[in-house]
Scaffold this active site. Structure first.
Site, PDB file in Angstrom:
ATOM      1  CG  HIS A 143      -1.891  -1.056   1.339  1.00 53.07           C
ATOM      2  ND1 HIS A 143      -1.765  -2.089   2.242  1.00 53.07           N
ATOM      3  CD2 HIS A 143      -3.041  -1.278   0.656  1.00 53.07           C
ATOM      4  CE1 HIS A 143      -2.800  -2.910   2.104  1.00 53.07           C
ATOM      5  NE2 HIS A 143      -3.583  -2.442   1.157  1.00 53.07           N
ATOM      6  N   GLY A 180      -2.925  -1.527  -6.913  1.00 50.14           N
ATOM      7  CA  GLY A 180      -1.825  -2.486  -7.019  1.00 50.14           C
ATOM      8  C   GLY A 180      -2.134  -3.605  -8.000  1.00 50.14           C
TER       9      GLY A 180
END
Length: 281
Positions: free
Chosen positions: A37, A147
């Site tokens: 993250h 992601g």
């Protein structure tokens, strides 16, 4: 860093930034943050004047109530990581704030959402589209960051943005891995010590399979990956598909991927923890 709990306050802060001609980047998360993250936050920080990170475990994308119940929630640790990474605003709302009434919207996401995760987790991608469209609407960022571990999800979000007419750059960022190759995931904390030891086999097998592309068929590579991972203690492949990187449709021959390099997408149960990974061929 300022923690914001209400949509009204969030919109106000973003409006103030835009009045000063500042660019805004959004990183949507479900919390339990890790360096994967943070790599998205760092990219957002590099590209934008103002960075907003949402931390919200979205109930509408869980088709398994137990998975929702056990999903790790670590707000204090998350805020410490975000502050250190230079985030401007952490948006951490309650479920009631985001869904004052049930969200009954149904998105026609098409074929990208019907295979793999879409087939295994009915309603999951509709829930993803619900929450990400809400966040896009609240923040109206210039850019949003996701992601590549959730490779199919990015295709779904692009489709949702197209349907809803959002003019937002959707930026995909590389998978971050532990030193032993395991893709970073909030679910990794649920692995037992033994499972954590064997889980890196997923990436190891995927990596080995790339070299097979030139001399083996798609079917042979899929069999190698599935059999190799299944032979590891406590590991069971739910699916392994090799797909076109844009359409997410499984291919039968390598040349069927017309939109770039084929991508192998795998979901593996390690004990009762569901792990996903992928690799480009």
């Amino acid at each position: 860093m300022e923690v914001i709990r209400t949509i009204k306050a969030l919109k106000q802060k973003v409006a103030e930034a835009k009045e000063k001609n500042k660019s805004v980047g959004l990183v949507p998360t479900m919390g339990a943050l890790h360096q994967g993250h943070i790599s998205l936050v760092e990219r957002a920080r590099k590209d934008n004047d103002v960075v907003v990170v949402s931390v919200f475990v979205n109930p509408t994308q869980f088709n398994n109530p137990e998975d929702l119940r056990t999903y790790p929630r670590t707000e204090e640790a998350d805020c410490a990581l975000l502050e250190k990474a230079g985030v401007d605003y952490a948006f951490i709302p309650s479920v009631e704030e985001v869904y004052p009434e049930p969200d009954t919207r149904r998105f026609d996401l098409g074929p990208v959402a019907e295979v793999m995760e879409g087939a295994m987790r009915p309603g999951h991608f509709n829930g993803v589209a619900q929450i990400v469209s809400k966040l896009f609407d609240m923040v109206q960022p210039h850019r949003a960051y996701f992601g590549e571990k959730d490779f199919q999800q990015i295709a779904v979000i692009r489709k949702m943005a197209q349907i809803c007419g959002f003019d937002i750059d959707i930026i995909d960022c590389p998978i971050k891995r532990e030193a032993d190759g395991l893709a970073m995931s909030s679910r990794n904390v649920r692995l037992t010590p033994h499972q954590r030891e064997v889980a890196p086999a997923i990436h190891k097998v995927l990596s080995e399979s790339v070299a097979m592309k030139n001399s083996n068929s798609v079917e042979e590579v899929k069999k190698f990956v599935t059999d190799s991972i299944n032979s590891v203690d406590e590991m069971e492949v739910e699916y392994y598909e090799i797909v076109d990187p844009l359409t997410m449709q499984p291919i039968e021959k390598w040349e069927d991927a017309v939109n770039g390099n084929p991508v192998g997408c795998v979901t593996v149960y390690c004990g009762n923890v569901r792990l996903i990974d992928n690799i480009k061929y």
